[in-house]
Motif scaffolding. Sequence first.
Motif, short mmCIF file in Angstrom:
data_model
loop_
_atom_site.label_atom_id
_atom_site.label_comp_id
_atom_site.label_asym_id
_atom_site.label_seq_id
_atom_site.Cartn_x
_atom_site.Cartn_y
_atom_site.Cartn_z
N THR A 52 0.84 -1.20 0.00
CA THR A 52 0.00 0.00 0.00
C THR A 52 0.88 1.25 0.00
N ALA A 53 1.95 1.20 0.79
CA ALA A 53 2.85 2.36 0.86
C ALA A 53 3.56 2.60 -0.47
N TYR A 54 3.74 1.56 -1.28
CA TYR A 54 4.35 1.72 -2.60
C TYR A 54 3.30 2.00 -3.68
N GLY A 55 2.04 2.12 -3.28
CA GLY A 55 0.99 2.46 -4.23
C GLY A 55 0.39 1.30 -5.00
N TYR A 56 0.52 0.08 -4.48
CA TYR A 56 -0.08 -1.08 -5.15
C TYR A 56 -1.49 -1.34 -4.61
N GLU A 57 -2.39 -1.72 -5.51
CA GLU A 57 -3.78 -2.00 -5.14
C GLU A 57 -4.07 -3.49 -5.23
N GLU A 58 -4.93 -3.96 -4.34
CA GLU A 58 -5.23 -5.39 -4.36
C GLU A 58 -6.21 -5.73 -5.48
N ILE A 59 -5.98 -6.90 -6.10
CA ILE A 59 -6.93 -7.42 -7.09
C ILE A 59 -7.17 -8.89 -6.73
N ARG A 60 -8.41 -9.34 -6.86
CA ARG A 60 -8.71 -10.76 -6.60
C ARG A 60 -9.28 -11.36 -7.86
N VAL A 61 -8.65 -12.39 -8.35
CA VAL A 61 -9.11 -13.03 -9.59
C VAL A 61 -9.50 -14.47 -9.26
N PRO A 62 -10.28 -15.11 -10.14
CA PRO A 62 -10.76 -16.46 -9.85
C PRO A 62 -9.62 -17.48 -9.69
N LEU A 63 -9.89 -18.52 -8.94
CA LEU A 63 -8.93 -19.63 -8.80
C LEU A 63 -8.94 -20.52 -10.03
N VAL A 64 -10.00 -20.40 -10.82
CA VAL A 64 -10.17 -21.27 -11.98
C VAL A 64 -10.26 -20.40 -13.24
N GLU A 65 -9.54 -20.81 -14.28
CA GLU A 65 -9.61 -20.10 -15.57
C GLU A 65 -9.71 -21.15 -16.67
N HIS A 66 -10.00 -20.69 -17.89
CA HIS A 66 -9.98 -21.61 -19.02
C HIS A 66 -8.55 -22.12 -19.20
N THR A 67 -8.42 -23.43 -19.43
CA THR A 67 -7.11 -24.06 -19.58
C THR A 67 -6.26 -23.33 -20.62
N GLU A 68 -6.92 -22.91 -21.68
CA GLU A 68 -6.24 -22.24 -22.78
C GLU A 68 -5.44 -21.02 -22.32
N LEU A 69 -5.96 -20.32 -21.32
CA LEU A 69 -5.25 -19.13 -20.84
C LEU A 69 -3.83 -19.51 -20.40
N PHE A 70 -3.72 -20.54 -19.59
CA PHE A 70 -2.40 -20.92 -19.08
C PHE A 70 -1.55 -21.53 -20.18
N GLU A 71 -2.17 -22.29 -21.07
CA GLU A 71 -1.39 -22.87 -22.17
C GLU A 71 -0.78 -21.77 -23.02
N ARG A 72 -1.58 -20.75 -23.31
CA ARG A 72 -1.07 -19.66 -24.15
C ARG A 72 -0.10 -18.77 -23.41
N ALA A 73 -0.35 -18.51 -22.13
CA ALA A 73 0.49 -17.56 -21.39
C ALA A 73 1.80 -18.20 -20.94
N ILE A 74 1.71 -19.34 -20.30
CA ILE A 74 2.90 -19.93 -19.66
C ILE A 74 3.73 -20.69 -20.68
#
Length: 451
Positions: A52-74
Amino acid sequence: MPPGARAQPPRALHTATDVSEQIQSVRGMNDVLPAQIGSWQHLEACTRELLTAYGYEEIRVPLVEHTELFERAIGEHTDVVGKEMYTFIDRGGDSLTLRPEATAGIVRALISNGLLRGQRHKLWCLGPMFRHEAPQAGRYRQFWQVDVEAVGCPGPDVDAELIALSARLWRRLGISGLTLQVNSLGTPDSRRAYRAQLIEYLRAHEGLLDADSQRRLAANPLRILDSKNPQMQELIRGAPLLTEHLDADSRAHFEALCAMLRAVGIAYVINPRLVRGLDYYNRTVFEWITASSGAQNAVCSGGRYDGLIAQLGGDATPAVGFAMGVERLVALLETAGRTPAAAHPDVYVVVSGAESELRALQLVERLRSERPAVRFELNFGAGNFKAQFRRADRSGAALALIVGEDELARGVVGMKPLRADTGQSECPVAQLAPALDAALAAAASAAASRE
Ligand code: ATP
Ligand code: MG
């Protein structure tokens, strides 16, 4: 069927024989018990405050995503996608995956919520990640990460600030003995030229490659440099260095980063073989490692991923981030003896006589409204007076309140310091809150003078 997905035979919820069997936790997935939670909360609170002191904001994203997202990203030739993902087909027939890391989901969230458009974002996220790895100390199948991402700036200033932030966190937590390793992966173009040379070198020594490395040779030879197999280390030491093939801009970026780290007094080691396990990185990569020589020595790892957002369909946006392993950091906090003292109640409320139970509950609820900061522990189920005082003693409370029929009949409540020889006194019910303040203050100053 996607990699990692396994056909599961349909299973009844339970059969006649297994109803009484003790249910086990899933291998590699741990409970965090109240005895350990103090360290976790301390780490989380320090991290949250610093971010917070460095100006970062919290974001919460789902624990589950389409498999394709990780295949394409990672990247499909990484260990994470190739063998570690928890992938399943849901009831609607979609292939979904429990997130193995947070960056892909955060980038997906920025794109699908229309948050890019040239904007900058400084984000963090805390939560569990899932990888089907061989469970051992410091390596689990569900593990927690704090993930920090700075989106929209090409660096190296933001890279340096992120590293400074992590270094400050170690200082705040009292964790010492971590080494910072840094490297630059250059651009995809400069990597392509290097890749050809690396393949040539590795082909010349193909007999020395282990099975994993042989598999990677064509698809992802850089990953071979990341191998933890001791038998491969000599071969890896002799390999041509990516750092010698950097393009001029990446070299200048890296040199500027190193100069900035020196300017803020952060010691680093350049490790030209640090390549990191996910495909999306370019330029800056870094890792904080412990002195222990095991394979679980990385506590915080990250790097720049300038191409990822465009690759996932968003506006081309440079970004950098890191993830730290909470279990590994908690273990370091515990070894360093930097875990917070267990919390205990301030006031234990002893209830004498079944008739008093209702009045005691009423009274404590009133006191909780009047003194929200005071921690009260109400004795439940009345019972034996001596046993109640034993519990009061064990609770660590400084003060006992005694709510008894006789006392209530006279409009008073008994009060007894538990850590001093001072005897029991009585206090009119109407003046209880200020009397508690005074008694707790006296107990605190007595405790301070004992230390
Ligand atoms: P490692 O080299 O230990 O496998 P990694 O390179 O796969 O780590 P990242 O994907 O960069 O790790 O994740 C960031 C951090 O998360 C690591 O530095 C580590 O502290 C932690 N971490 C990664 N995998 C695990 C795991 N299976 N169990 C516990 N912590 C983990
Ligand atoms: Mg790993």
